[in-house]
Design a protein around this motif. Structure first.
Motif, short mmCIF file in Angstrom:
data_model
loop_
_atom_site.label_atom_id
_atom_site.label_comp_id
_atom_site.label_asym_id
_atom_site.label_seq_id
_atom_site.Cartn_x
_atom_site.Cartn_y
_atom_site.Cartn_z
N GLY A 136 0.81 -1.21 0.00
CA GLY A 136 0.00 0.00 0.00
C GLY A 136 0.85 1.26 0.00
O GLY A 136 0.53 2.24 -0.69
N TRP A 154 -1.81 -1.83 -5.77
CA TRP A 154 -3.12 -1.73 -5.11
C TRP A 154 -3.84 -3.07 -5.17
O TRP A 154 -4.48 -3.48 -4.20
N ASP A 158 -4.94 -4.89 -1.84
CA ASP A 158 -6.39 -5.04 -1.64
C ASP A 158 -6.82 -6.50 -1.55
O ASP A 158 -7.72 -6.84 -0.77
N ALA A 184 -8.99 -0.85 -9.30
CA ALA A 184 -7.55 -0.88 -9.59
C ALA A 184 -7.30 -1.52 -10.96
O ALA A 184 -6.44 -1.04 -11.72
#
Length: 196
Positions: A136, A154, A158, A184
């Protein structure tokens, strides 16, 4: 399971709704290269400092505090007036000379933060939490500089947090992080033709 989902949705606080909404809209605005994404991110990250604290995800909480700082940098970077067209911030690839630093940051950050969380906190899944956090950081920094690889990092971050929230049975966050993954992928696809 569906009854549990409905119970959690009904119990979702205004802070969670605000964090989810500003996060999703912020990602959408960043895909479109709109400066309004940054105040939305700052709001989202502020909400997730609170939320992650209550889930015992200490690295996620710290990450969101640092994300607020990086978002202030992104706001400044994206809003700077450039005197000529050559200086304009454009979508680009990460320079090859920066990749060793990115990889070293990921490895050292994951091991160091993971060990710290494992030995000094009550963090759930400390090394997964640490790796997702480091991904991140890399992603947020790349986004502030409009580097396309931001979307890959990302997706990785995620997916890990999606799995953590699945394990915790936090269904609103599962939906949110699923949405982040979809956005993303869209960001990657939309930015690829715009690389300079």
């Amino acid at each position: 399971m569906f009854e549990e989902f409905l119970r959690q949705v009904a119990a979702t606080t205004w802070v969670q709704w605000l964090g989810m909404t500003t996060g999703l809209v912020g990602v959408w605005m960043s895909i479109k290269e709109k400066i309004a994404a940054w105040p939305l991110f700052i709001t989202c990250y502020g909400c997730y400092v609170y939320i992650s604290y209550h889930h015992g995800l200490i690295a996620l909480m710290g990450m969101n505090i640092i994300f607020i700082c990086i978002s202030l940098y992104g706001l400044w970077k994206w809003s700077r007036k450039r005197t000529n067209e050559a200086d304009k911030l454009r979508i680009s690839r990460t320079q090859p000379s920066h990749w060793p630093l990115v990889l070293a940051s990921l490895i050292l950050g994951t091991v160091g933060l993971g060990w710290l969380l494992y030995t000094k906190s009550t963090s759930n899944l400390p090394f997964f939490d640490a790796f997702a956090t480091c991904c991140g950081f890399v992603a947020q920094w790349m986004l502030s500089r409009k580097q396309i690889e931001t979307w890959l990092f990302w997706v990785i971050s995620d997916i890990i947090y999606l799995l953590i929230f699945l394990q915790a049975g936090d269904w609103p966050s599962v939906i949110l992080f699923s949405g982040f993954i979809v956005l993303a992928v869209k960001g990657w696809r939309d930015w690829r033709p715009l690389i300079h």
